[in-house]
Design a protein around this motif. Structure first.
Motif, PDB file in Angstrom:
ATOM      1  N   LYS A   7       0.818  -1.213   0.000  1.00 15.62           N
ATOM      2  CA  LYS A   7       0.000   0.000   0.000  1.00 15.62           C
ATOM      3  C   LYS A   7       0.852   1.263   0.000  1.00 15.62           C
ATOM      4  CE  LYS A   7      -3.745  -2.199   2.489  1.00 15.62           C
ATOM      5  NZ  LYS A   7      -4.389  -2.352   3.795  1.00 15.62           N
ATOM      6  N   VAL A   8       2.030   1.185   0.585  1.00  9.84           N
ATOM      7  CA  VAL A   8       2.884   2.360   0.735  1.00  9.84           C
ATOM      8  C   VAL A   8       3.773   2.566  -0.486  1.00  9.84           C
ATOM      9  CG1 VAL A   8       4.804   3.281   2.081  1.00  9.84           C
ATOM     10  CG2 VAL A   8       2.849   2.289   3.241  1.00  9.84           C
ATOM     11  N   GLU A   9       4.202   1.492  -1.140  1.00 11.21           N
ATOM     12  CA  GLU A   9       5.176   1.626  -2.212  1.00 11.21           C
ATOM     13  C   GLU A   9       4.596   2.235  -3.491  1.00 11.21           C
ATOM     14  OE1 GLU A   9       7.317  -1.973  -2.876  1.00 11.21           O
ATOM     15  OE2 GLU A   9       8.543  -1.684  -1.085  1.00 11.21           O
ATOM     16  N   HIS A  10       3.305   2.059  -3.762  1.00 12.75           N
ATOM     17  CA  HIS A  10       2.737   2.611  -4.999  1.00 12.75           C
ATOM     18  C   HIS A  10       2.856   4.132  -5.054  1.00 12.75           C
ATOM     19  CE1 HIS A  10      -0.423   4.152  -7.672  1.00 12.75           C
ATOM     20  NE2 HIS A  10       0.030   3.197  -8.458  1.00 12.75           N
ATOM     21  N   PRO A  11       2.451   4.861  -4.013  1.00 10.34           N
ATOM     22  CA  PRO A  11       2.615   6.313  -4.085  1.00 10.34           C
ATOM     23  C   PRO A  11       4.075   6.746  -4.219  1.00 10.34           C
ATOM     24  CG  PRO A  11       1.084   5.758  -2.341  1.00 10.34           C
ATOM     25  CD  PRO A  11       1.673   4.475  -2.835  1.00 10.34           C
ATOM     26  N   PHE A  12       4.989   6.073  -3.535  1.00 14.51           N
ATOM     27  CA  PHE A  12       6.400   6.445  -3.655  1.00 14.51           C
ATOM     28  C   PHE A  12       6.935   6.166  -5.050  1.00 14.51           C
ATOM     29  CE2 PHE A  12       6.372   6.321   1.014  1.00 14.51           C
ATOM     30  CZ  PHE A  12       6.926   7.575   1.242  1.00 14.51           C
ATOM     31  N   PRO A  52       7.023   8.771 -12.645  1.00 13.88           N
ATOM     32  CA  PRO A  52       6.421   9.750 -13.542  1.00 13.88           C
ATOM     33  C   PRO A  52       6.482  11.200 -13.041  1.00 13.88           C
ATOM     34  CG  PRO A  52       4.981   7.863 -13.308  1.00 13.88           C
ATOM     35  CD  PRO A  52       6.085   7.696 -12.315  1.00 13.88           C
ATOM     36  N   MET A  53       6.427  11.396 -11.718  1.00 15.15           N
ATOM     37  CA  MET A  53       6.454  12.767 -11.191  1.00 15.15           C
ATOM     38  C   MET A  53       7.879  13.284 -10.980  1.00 15.15           C
ATOM     39  SD  MET A  53       3.199  12.616  -8.625  1.00 15.15           S
ATOM     40  CE  MET A  53       3.172  14.345  -8.250  1.00 15.15           C
ATOM     41  N   ALA A  87       4.744  17.401  -3.202  1.00 17.74           N
ATOM     42  CA  ALA A  87       4.659  16.306  -4.176  1.00 17.74           C
ATOM     43  C   ALA A  87       3.540  15.341  -3.797  1.00 17.74           C
ATOM     44  CB  ALA A  87       5.995  15.581  -4.263  1.00 17.74           C
ATOM     45  N   ALA A  88       3.402  15.043  -2.501  1.00 17.88           N
ATOM     46  CA  ALA A  88       2.335  14.150  -2.048  1.00 17.88           C
ATOM     47  C   ALA A  88       0.965  14.783  -2.273  1.00 17.88           C
ATOM     48  CB  ALA A  88       2.528  13.805  -0.580  1.00 17.88           C
ATOM     49  N   LYS A  94      -4.069  14.376  -8.064  1.00 15.30           N
ATOM     50  CA  LYS A  94      -4.099  13.614  -9.316  1.00 15.30           C
ATOM     51  C   LYS A  94      -4.934  12.343  -9.138  1.00 15.30           C
ATOM     52  CE  LYS A  94      -0.613  12.290 -12.701  1.00 15.30           C
ATOM     53  NZ  LYS A  94       0.808  12.157 -12.935  1.00 15.30           N
ATOM     54  N   ARG A  95      -4.735  11.679  -8.019  1.00 13.51           N
ATOM     55  CA  ARG A  95      -5.500  10.462  -7.724  1.00 13.51           C
ATOM     56  C   ARG A  95      -6.980  10.780  -7.528  1.00 13.51           C
ATOM     57  NH1 ARG A  95      -5.589   5.201  -7.781  1.00 13.51           N
ATOM     58  NH2 ARG A  95      -6.253   4.137  -5.893  1.00 13.51           N
ATOM     59  N   TRP A  96      -7.288  11.878  -6.833  1.00 17.16           N
ATOM     60  CA  TRP A  96      -8.671  12.274  -6.610  1.00 17.16           C
ATOM     61  C   TRP A  96      -9.374  12.555  -7.938  1.00 17.16           C
ATOM     62  CZ3 TRP A  96     -11.366  16.846  -7.560  1.00 17.16           C
ATOM     63  CH2 TRP A  96     -12.655  16.885  -7.013  1.00 17.16           C
ATOM     64  N   VAL A  97      -8.702  13.263  -8.847  1.00 18.81           N
ATOM     65  CA  VAL A  97      -9.296  13.552 -10.150  1.00 18.81           C
ATOM     66  C   VAL A  97      -9.587  12.254 -10.901  1.00 18.81           C
ATOM     67  CG1 VAL A  97      -8.767  14.526 -12.437  1.00 18.81           C
ATOM     68  CG2 VAL A  97      -8.317  15.847 -10.375  1.00 18.81           C
TER      69      VAL A  97
END
Length: 110
Positions: A60-65, A71-72, A91-92, A98-101
């Motif tokens: 769950k933690v590694e995907h955002p990192f 890409p970011m 950045a977070a 971006k995820r919310w959109v």
């Protein structure tokens, strides 16, 4: 080792605990690093379940990192911990927006 030298949540760059880990018996610190199976013996079910719980959290933690670094193109090159924390926070926030959109677009079309 002086008291308070270890963080309350021990983390590491590697998947498995090393022999260098040190937890005083009086502290209530818990390792969040996988435990290897004993050499030549099967892994106990308790250890396997504990490793599975740790893997679920890591997934769950590694995907955002990965998104922040890939890409970011997040690369922290600042002087001072406060500026580095600010850069990571912004950045977070961008990742969360971006995820919310993306999530909002998926539910609106139904």
């Amino acid at each position: 080792m002086p008291p308070g030298a270890l963080p309350s949540a021990k983390t590491g760059d590697f998947s498995f605990a090393t022999s260098g880990e040190f937890y005083p018996a009086s502290d209530s610190k818990v390792s969040h690093i996988h435990v290897k199976k004993p050499k030549g013996k099967p892994m106990s079910q308790r250890t396997a379940r504990a490793n599975a719980r740790k893997s679920a959290i890591r997934a769950k933690v590694e995907h955002p990192f990965a998104m922040l670094k890939g890409p970011m193109k997040l690369f922290i090159r600042t002087i001072g911990i406060k500026r580095a924390e600010a850069a990571i926070t912004f950045a977070a926030m961008a990742y969360n927006m971006k995820r919310w959109v993306w999530l909002n677009g998926r539910t609106a079309s139904a």
